[in-house]
Design an enzyme around this catalytic site. Structure first.
Site, PDB file in Angstrom:
ATOM      1  CE  LYS A 288      42.017  38.918  27.093  1.00  0.00           C
ATOM      2  NZ  LYS A 288      41.327  37.985  28.010  1.00  0.00           N
ATOM      3  CB  THR A 289      39.459  45.022  30.921  1.00  0.00           C
ATOM      4  OG1 THR A 289      38.328  44.171  30.717  1.00  0.00           O
ATOM      5  CG2 THR A 289      39.090  46.153  31.876  1.00  0.00           C
ATOM      6  CG  PHE A 290      44.333  46.280  32.549  1.00  0.00           C
ATOM      7  CD1 PHE A 290      43.220  45.624  33.057  1.00  0.00           C
ATOM      8  CD2 PHE A 290      45.378  46.558  33.420  1.00  0.00           C
ATOM      9  CE1 PHE A 290      43.135  45.259  34.391  1.00  0.00           C
ATOM     10  CE2 PHE A 290      45.310  46.200  34.761  1.00  0.00           C
ATOM     11  CZ  PHE A 290      44.188  45.548  35.249  1.00  0.00           C
TER      12      PHE A 290
END
Length: 431
Positions: free
Chosen positions: A80-82
Site C-alpha cells: 500500500k502507498t503510505f
C-alpha cells in the site's frame, strides 16, 4: 501493447539525457566535482515494474538506459502507498516504523489513523526519514508531499516542506521544485523529493493494462522530462542522482473473483478496521483483525476456519506466524490475524455491507513478493550511471543509497549494504 507517441519535449529530453550526461565506469568512485552531489527523489505512485515495457515513457527509458533499472523493486507488506513510501523514506520495515497500512489502528491507544489530521501527528510516524538524517548533518532538504514529511522528527523538519495538497497542479509542483534550485548555491537542497499520484489513480479506475494508464504514464513522464531539463539548464544534471521510485504495482480485479469471509469470522468478537472502520465494509485485498478484549479464541477460530476451508484464494496468518518477508509484527499496530487474498481477488463481508460494493478494476495490497505488486526503480547520476539492469531488491535499501550519495552517516535501517553496493555498481561500500 499500449506504447504510443508522446510530446516532443519528452523525446528531446530523453535524447539530451542519452547524449550529454557523463557516464562513470561501474565499480569506480565518482570523480570529484566542484559542485556537491545531490539527490532528487521522484515518487510515481502505482507505476508497476513492467510499465516501461508496456507504455511509452521516453524520459524514464533514457534515465534507465543511462543509469540503473531494477527488474522490479520489492515493496514491503502490505503493498500500500503510505506503508511503502514511508519505508522508502526510512529504510525500515513496517514492524519498525509503525505505518503498517494506509490507516493503521493502534490496539494499545485504541485509536486509528485519520487523514489528514494524523499526517501531522508524530505518534504515527516512527523511525528516522532520510530528510531528518540530512538536516541533522547540516544538509538542506526540500520535500513536497512525501509521506511522513509533515511532522517533526526529534525536533527536525525539512528546510522546505508543505502539507499535502492532492489537487495541486502538476505543473505547479514542477515549477516549485525547479525554483528550489534557483536559490543561492548554499541554499539549494542537497536532497529534494516530489510526489505524483496520477498513474495509481488512473489504474485503480481502469485496471493496470489500459490505454488510460498509457496516457497517465506519458503525462508523468513529461513532467519528469521538465525536471531533467531544468536541472540541465541550471548545470546541475551531472551532479544530481535522480531516483525514480514507485510504491507498489497493481493487479487486475474482477467481479467474479471475490471471497466472502462472513462464515469464518465472527465480527462480534473481533475488530476489523477494513470492514467496520470509518468507511465501512468494502472489497479488500487483505484485512487486519484485532481481538476484542483479548479474545484470542476468536482469532484462533477464524484462523483455523479460513485455512481449513479449502479456498485456495485466501490465507490467514496469526501474529508471530506470518511469512518471514511480511515484517508486519509491530507491537501495537500489527494485526492479531492477517487475512490475505490471492492477487486479483477481493475479500468481502456481505453481512456488514449496507449495499454491495462495486469491485474496482485495479487494486494493490497483495503479497509483496507477487510480481504484479513489483514497483519501479530507475536511477541515473554519479552513483548509478552505467549500471544497467539489476535484479529485484527490497525498497528498504533506497534510504542507504541516498545516504551514500550525500555522504551521510545513516540511521539504523533494515537495508542491506551489500544490496546497495550491487545496485550502485560498487560505488557505495558493501559494509
Amino acid at each position: 501493447m499500449f506504447r504510443s507517441f508522446v510530446h516532443t519535449a519528452a523525446v528531446c529530453s530523453a535524447l539530451l539525457l542519452a547524449s550529454c550526461a557523463s557516464v562513470t565506469d561501474a565499480g569506480s568512485a565518482p570523480e570529484a566535482k566542484a559542485q556537491p552531489e545531490r539527490v532528487l527523489l521522484i515518487g510515481l505512485d502505482g507505476l508497476r515494474a513492467d510499465a516501461l515495457d508496456m507504455y511509452d515513457a521516453p524520459t524514464l527509458e533514457a534515465l534507465a538506459e543511462r543509469g540503473a533499472r531494477a527488474e522490479r523493486m520489492i515493496p514491503v507488506m502490505p503493498s500500500k502507498t503510505f506503508v511503502n513510501f514511508y519505508s522508502i523514506a526510512t529504510g525500515l520495515y513496517p514492524e519498525n516504523h509503525g505505518m503498517t497500512e494506509n490507516a493503521p489502528y493502534d490496539r494499545e491507544a485504541r485509536t486509528g489513523f485519520v487523514n489528514p489530521m494524523s499526517a501531522q501527528d508524530p505518534f504515527w510516524w516512527q523511525g528516522e526519514p532520510i530528510w531528518t538524517t540530512a538536516e541533522r548533518e547540516g544538509l538542506t532538504s526540500a520535500i513536497m508531499f512525501w509521506l511522513g514529511s509533515e511532522v517533526a522528527h526529534d525536533g527536525l523538519r525539512p528546510s522546505i516542506w508543505t502539507p499535502y495538497q492532492h489537487d495541486k497542479p502538476y505543473q505547479e509542483r514542477v515549477d516549485e521544485v525547479l525554483a528550489w534550485y534557483d536559490a543561492p548555491a548554499e541554499d539549494q537542497p542537497r536532497l529534494a523529493a516530489v510526489y505524483f499520484d496520477r498513474v495509481d489513480s488512473v489504474a485503480h479506475r481502469n485496471g493496470p493494462e489500459n490505454e488510460a494508464v498509457a496516457e497517465a504514464v506519458a503525462d508523468v513522464d513529461g513532467y519528469v522530462a521538465q525536471l531533467v531539463a531544468g536541472l540541465e539548464a541550471r548545470d546541475l544534471l551531472e551532479t544530481t542522482n535522480i531516483i525514480i521510485v514507485s510504491d507498489h504495482g497493481m493487479a487486475e480485479l474482477s467481479d467474479e473473483r471475490i471471497v466472502a469471509v462472513d462464515d469464518w469470522i465472527d465480527f462480534e468478537r473481533v475488530y476489523s478496521p477494513h470492514m467496520e472502520g470509518r468507511w465501512g465494509a468494502g472489497a479488500q485485498p487483505y484485512i487486519f483483525l484485532f481481538s476484542e478484549d483479548g479474545d484470542q479464541a476468536a482469532i484462533d477460530e477464524a484462523h483455523d476456519a479460513i485455512n481449513a476451508s479449502g479456498n485456495e484464494h485466501v490465507m490467514a496468518y496469526k501474529a508471530g506466524e506470518m511469512p518471514d518477508h511480511y515484517h508486519l509484527d509491530h507491537p501495537t499496530r500489527g494485526p492479531d490475524l492477517l487475512v490475505v487474498a490471492e492477487a486479483g481477488w477481493s475479500l468481502v463481508a456481505p453481512s456488514l455491507e449496507q449495499s454491495p460494493r462495486r469491485i474496482i478494476p485495479g487494486n494493490h495490497g497483495y503479497d509483496n513478493m507477487d510480481p504484479v505488486m513489483g514497483a519501479t526503480f530507475i536511477a541515473a547520476g554519479p552513483r548509478f550511471d552505467g549500471v544497467g539492469e539489476v535484479a529485484a531488491f527490497e525498497n528498504v535499501n533506497v534510504y542507504l543509497m541516498i545516504a551514500c550519495a550525500l555522504g551521510l552517516d545513516p540511521a539504523e535501517t533494515d537495508g542491506d549494504p551489500a544490496e546497495v553496493a550491487r545496485v550502485t555498481g560498487g560505488r557505495c561500500p558493501a559494509q
